[in-house]
Motif scaffolding. Structure first.
Motif, PDB file in Angstrom:
ATOM      1  N   MET A 258     -48.549 -40.738 -30.775  1.00 26.97           N
ATOM      2  CA  MET A 258     -47.710 -39.515 -31.062  1.00 26.97           C
ATOM      3  C   MET A 258     -46.838 -40.002 -32.504  1.00 26.97           C
ATOM      4  O   MET A 258     -45.964 -40.497 -32.246  1.00 26.97           O
ATOM      5  CB  MET A 258     -46.876 -38.844 -30.055  1.00 26.97           C
ATOM      6  CG  MET A 258     -47.554 -38.405 -28.746  1.00 26.97           C
ATOM      7  SD  MET A 258     -46.533 -37.953 -27.446  1.00 26.97           S
ATOM      8  CE  MET A 258     -45.992 -39.705 -27.050  1.00 26.97           C
ATOM      9  N   PRO A 259     -47.376 -39.544 -33.300  1.00 28.17           N
ATOM     10  CA  PRO A 259     -46.685 -39.835 -34.761  1.00 28.17           C
ATOM     11  C   PRO A 259     -45.366 -39.109 -34.990  1.00 28.17           C
ATOM     12  O   PRO A 259     -45.328 -37.996 -34.424  1.00 28.17           O
ATOM     13  CB  PRO A 259     -47.657 -39.537 -35.611  1.00 28.17           C
ATOM     14  CG  PRO A 259     -48.350 -38.636 -35.332  1.00 28.17           C
ATOM     15  CD  PRO A 259     -48.690 -38.685 -33.844  1.00 28.17           C
ATOM     16  N   VAL A 260     -44.408 -39.739 -35.640  1.00 28.05           N
ATOM     17  CA  VAL A 260     -43.194 -38.909 -36.098  1.00 28.05           C
ATOM     18  C   VAL A 260     -42.944 -39.197 -37.580  1.00 28.05           C
ATOM     19  O   VAL A 260     -42.925 -40.292 -38.067  1.00 28.05           O
ATOM     20  CB  VAL A 260     -42.094 -39.129 -35.396  1.00 28.05           C
ATOM     21  CG1 VAL A 260     -40.687 -38.438 -35.898  1.00 28.05           C
ATOM     22  CG2 VAL A 260     -42.150 -38.921 -33.736  1.00 28.05           C
TER      23      VAL A 260
ATOM     24  N   GLN B 170     -43.214 -33.777 -39.163  1.00 26.94           N
ATOM     25  CA  GLN B 170     -44.007 -33.591 -37.989  1.00 26.94           C
ATOM     26  C   GLN B 170     -43.541 -34.378 -36.776  1.00 26.94           C
ATOM     27  O   GLN B 170     -42.935 -35.625 -36.892  1.00 26.94           O
ATOM     28  CB  GLN B 170     -45.300 -34.505 -38.783  1.00 26.94           C
ATOM     29  CG  GLN B 170     -46.501 -34.567 -37.458  1.00 26.94           C
ATOM     30  CD  GLN B 170     -47.589 -35.201 -37.766  1.00 26.94           C
ATOM     31  OE1 GLN B 170     -47.800 -35.452 -38.938  1.00 26.94           O
ATOM     32  NE2 GLN B 170     -48.501 -35.282 -36.952  1.00 26.94           N
ATOM     33  N   CYS B 171     -43.684 -33.969 -35.677  1.00 27.10           N
ATOM     34  CA  CYS B 171     -43.115 -34.666 -34.593  1.00 27.10           C
ATOM     35  C   CYS B 171     -43.819 -33.629 -33.143  1.00 27.10           C
ATOM     36  O   CYS B 171     -44.673 -32.917 -33.379  1.00 27.10           O
ATOM     37  CB  CYS B 171     -41.424 -34.320 -34.435  1.00 27.10           C
ATOM     38  SG  CYS B 171     -41.196 -32.776 -33.918  1.00 27.10           S
ATOM     39  N   PHE B 172     -43.503 -34.297 -32.264  1.00 29.76           N
ATOM     40  CA  PHE B 172     -44.204 -33.894 -30.873  1.00 29.76           C
ATOM     41  C   PHE B 172     -43.239 -33.320 -29.959  1.00 29.76           C
ATOM     42  O   PHE B 172     -43.529 -32.965 -28.900  1.00 29.76           O
ATOM     43  CB  PHE B 172     -44.911 -35.101 -30.073  1.00 29.76           C
ATOM     44  CG  PHE B 172     -43.967 -36.187 -29.914  1.00 29.76           C
ATOM     45  CD1 PHE B 172     -43.380 -36.133 -28.902  1.00 29.76           C
ATOM     46  CD2 PHE B 172     -43.953 -37.292 -30.587  1.00 29.76           C
ATOM     47  CE1 PHE B 172     -42.469 -37.372 -28.533  1.00 29.76           C
ATOM     48  CE2 PHE B 172     -43.130 -38.389 -30.575  1.00 29.76           C
ATOM     49  CZ  PHE B 172     -42.581 -38.489 -29.456  1.00 29.76           C
TER      50      PHE B 172
ATOM     51  N   TYR C 250     -45.014 -43.327 -31.770  1.00 27.72           N
ATOM     52  CA  TYR C 250     -44.771 -43.517 -29.960  1.00 27.72           C
ATOM     53  C   TYR C 250     -45.911 -43.449 -29.462  1.00 27.72           C
ATOM     54  O   TYR C 250     -47.010 -42.791 -29.896  1.00 27.72           O
ATOM     55  CB  TYR C 250     -44.016 -42.387 -29.707  1.00 27.72           C
ATOM     56  CG  TYR C 250     -42.341 -42.401 -29.765  1.00 27.72           C
ATOM     57  CD1 TYR C 250     -41.394 -42.783 -28.942  1.00 27.72           C
ATOM     58  CD2 TYR C 250     -42.066 -41.888 -31.092  1.00 27.72           C
ATOM     59  CE1 TYR C 250     -40.140 -42.894 -29.358  1.00 27.72           C
ATOM     60  CE2 TYR C 250     -40.516 -42.108 -31.432  1.00 27.72           C
ATOM     61  CZ  TYR C 250     -39.542 -42.392 -30.368  1.00 27.72           C
ATOM     62  OH  TYR C 250     -38.262 -42.561 -30.859  1.00 27.72           O
ATOM     63  N   THR C 251     -46.065 -43.810 -28.084  1.00 27.51           N
ATOM     64  CA  THR C 251     -47.519 -43.800 -27.333  1.00 27.51           C
ATOM     65  C   THR C 251     -46.905 -43.308 -25.856  1.00 27.51           C
ATOM     66  O   THR C 251     -45.565 -43.862 -25.454  1.00 27.51           O
ATOM     67  CB  THR C 251     -48.003 -44.995 -27.110  1.00 27.51           C
ATOM     68  OG1 THR C 251     -47.180 -45.855 -26.680  1.00 27.51           O
ATOM     69  CG2 THR C 251     -48.586 -45.501 -28.576  1.00 27.51           C
TER      70      THR C 251
END
Length: 202
Positions: free
Chosen positions: A151-153, A134-136, A103-104
């Protein structure tokens, strides 16, 4: 005369009691409002309620030959002047396979802004089987004016999804994030053009 005075005193005590109860009630509601988000977050993470995904520390040891479609949705609340989007719109991994998508978010405002994302999975029954490595989500993210952040997931779908009666027929899962502004952040004046600033740590 005495009876009237006594009635007045009783009435005053009742009014004071009602006013005190109202103050206590309002105070309690305010306290619950502040506690609602973290309590809801904890409840959902433990139970998977409402399509909430599970957070895990390790990847799946089992990968099936069967695949599943996973689509991605991105939303920013009206109070957040960010351009938030899913770079990857859809992937079709094997069930149990660990996948990374991106995601950005871009801050379109003229000052630093802090946001926080919540998420859910649809259909809701799949939430307990969608495992994020992993997530934000539920993390404060501060973007400088004009800054774009990737932002990686990292996730996998638990192979047990094909065994449960209510989920074995699911062919598509949608992961949706919504970013909201942090209401408790203090306003920060935007830096003037040419003014030195410390580079943000990504």
């Amino acid at each position: 005369m005495t009876v009237q005075n006594d009635n007045t005193k009783v009435s005053n005590r009742r009014n004071i009691g009602v006013a005190t109860a109202c103050v206590v009630f309002v105070g309690g509601m305010v306290g619950m409002a502040y506690a609602a988000v973290p309590l809801y977050q904890l409840f959902c993470q433990v139970t998977g309620y409402g399509g909430t995904t599970q957070r895990v520390e390790q990847m799946s040891e089992v990968v099936l030959d069967r695949t599943i479609n996973v689509t991605f949705d991105a939303n920013a609340s009206s109070g957040l002047n960010w351009d938030f989007k899913a770079v990857d719109k859809k992937v079709t991994p094997r069930i149990g396979e660990t996948v990374q998508i991106m995601y950005t978010a871009t801050n379109n405002s003229s000052h630093p802004v802090t946001g926080e994302a919540i998420f859910n999975v649809t259909p809701g029954e799949a939430g307990a089987y969608f495992n994020k490595v992993q997530c934000f989500c539920f993390t404060e993210t501060t973007l400088q004016p004009g800054e774009t952040l990737e932002m990686p997931v990292v996730f996998f779908v638990d192979p047990a999804i094909v065994e449960a009666e209510e989920t074995k027929g699911i062919g598509t899962i949608t992961l949706s994030y919504t970013f909201y502004p942090r209401d408790d952040q203090e306003p920060v004046a935007a830096l003037s053009v040419g003014e030195d600033k410390e580079q943000p740590k990504l």
